[in-house]
Enzyme design. Structure first.
Site, short mmCIF file in Angstrom:
data_model
loop_
_atom_site.label_atom_id
_atom_site.label_comp_id
_atom_site.label_asym_id
_atom_site.label_seq_id
_atom_site.Cartn_x
_atom_site.Cartn_y
_atom_site.Cartn_z
N TYR A 1 0.85 -1.19 0.00
CA TYR A 1 0.00 0.00 0.00
C TYR A 1 0.89 1.24 0.00
O TYR A 1 1.41 1.66 1.03
CB TYR A 1 -0.93 0.02 1.21
CG TYR A 1 -1.90 -1.13 1.29
CD1 TYR A 1 -2.12 -1.97 0.20
CD2 TYR A 1 -2.60 -1.39 2.47
CE1 TYR A 1 -3.02 -3.03 0.29
CE2 TYR A 1 -3.50 -2.44 2.56
CZ TYR A 1 -3.70 -3.26 1.47
OH TYR A 1 -4.59 -4.31 1.57
N PRO B 1 -15.61 -5.29 2.05
CA PRO B 1 -16.95 -5.67 2.52
C PRO B 1 -18.05 -4.74 2.04
O PRO B 1 -19.22 -5.13 2.03
CB PRO B 1 -16.81 -5.60 4.04
CG PRO B 1 -15.74 -4.59 4.28
CD PRO B 1 -14.76 -4.78 3.15
N LEU B 2 -17.68 -3.53 1.65
CA LEU B 2 -18.66 -2.57 1.12
C LEU B 2 -18.48 -2.35 -0.37
O LEU B 2 -18.96 -1.36 -0.92
CB LEU B 2 -18.56 -1.24 1.88
CG LEU B 2 -18.84 -1.32 3.38
CD1 LEU B 2 -18.59 0.02 4.05
CD2 LEU B 2 -20.26 -1.79 3.64
N GLY B 3 -17.80 -3.29 -1.04
CA GLY B 3 -17.62 -3.17 -2.49
C GLY B 3 -16.92 -1.89 -2.89
O GLY B 3 -17.35 -1.22 -3.82
#
Length: 257
Positions: free
Chosen positions: A62, A207-209
């Protein structure tokens, strides 16, 4: 401080079931510094100090390296109850480019560098970020296992893997966690059941796309679906905005299943 959605045991630590994924704390293309470095530092501190999130997930890729340095500057020295999980094994030749690189010498160098950047003596949870198909899986695991024997890694996890990968790796060493994509739009991951059968925590990334699933009606429904999908599932939503983090925490507060 009471975690917003209860707790789970990962890498021999009892941590908040709702974690915080840090991939968004960089510039465009998951590259270089974020536009507002002070905001990135602030959101990390808020996650831990204000909301009781004790599972922080990152990777040397990252930035690359950017977010590990942000975590160090924001949170070091780390509270005893906080788990900093990182990942190695993805090279970053340019913005938006990700290449699996499982050469054992490279993996060892990555772990040593992460130790310095995070300013720790041991990576409590270190994932193999991707399995490199050009290198024998046993060779990739062997170097991480050696680093574990040396006290530089506490526990070893796998990321973006199949059930076959998990079973093969488990024959070689204990797998402390598996990290795969899981959300209401991408719900069919057979590794969820494999992890449950073998007592392995399943860390759900995206998890929230990537924010898409929360944009219309908020994050509550998709996060509740994950929390109800299995008690071994620990979602790690991420954001670069403090207001969004507040919405995520509010959406699951008290949701203990």
């Amino acid at each position: 401080m009471t975690p917003p959605a209860g707790t789970i045991s990962i890498a021999d630590k009892t941590v908040s079931r709702l974690g915080f994924g840090t991939m968004r704390l960089t510039g465009p293309g998951t590259w270089a510094d974020p536009p507002e470095r002070d905001t990135a530092l602030s959101i990390l501190r808020q996650a831990v100090d204000t909301y009781g999130i004790s599972h922080i997930d990152t990777a040397d890729a990252y930035g690359p390296h950017t977010v590990e340095e942000l975590i160090r500057d924001a949170l070091s020295p780390y509270p005893e109850h906080v788990l900093i999980a990182t990942k190695v094994g993805l090279a970053r030749p340019a913005p938006g480019q990700w290449i699996p690189l499982g050469n054992p010498y490279y993996l060892r160098a990555c772990v040593e560098a992460s130790l310095r950047r995070l300013r720790v003596d041991r990576l409590e949870l270190c994932y193999l970020h991707r399995i490199d198909s050009q290198v024998a899986l046993e060779d990739q695991l062997a170097v991480l296992d050696s680093l574990k024997d040396e006290g530089k890694i506490g526990h070893i996890g796998l990321s973006k893997v199949t059930p076959e990968d998990i079973l093969r790796a488990s024959n070689y060493l204990p797998i402390a966690a598996v990290q795969n994509v899981l959300n209401v739009d991408e719900p069919l991951d057979p590794t969820v059941e494999v992890c449950q059968e073998h007592g392995i925590p399943y860390v759900a990334y995206r998890p929230l796309g990537a924010g898409r699933l929360a944009s219309a009606n908020g994050p509550a429904a998709p996060l509740h679906w994950l929390l109800d999908h299995g008690s071994h599932i620990a979602p790690i939503p991420g954001t670069s905005q403090p207001s969004h983090l507040a919405e995520i925490v509010a959406a699951v507060k008290g949701r203990v299943t």
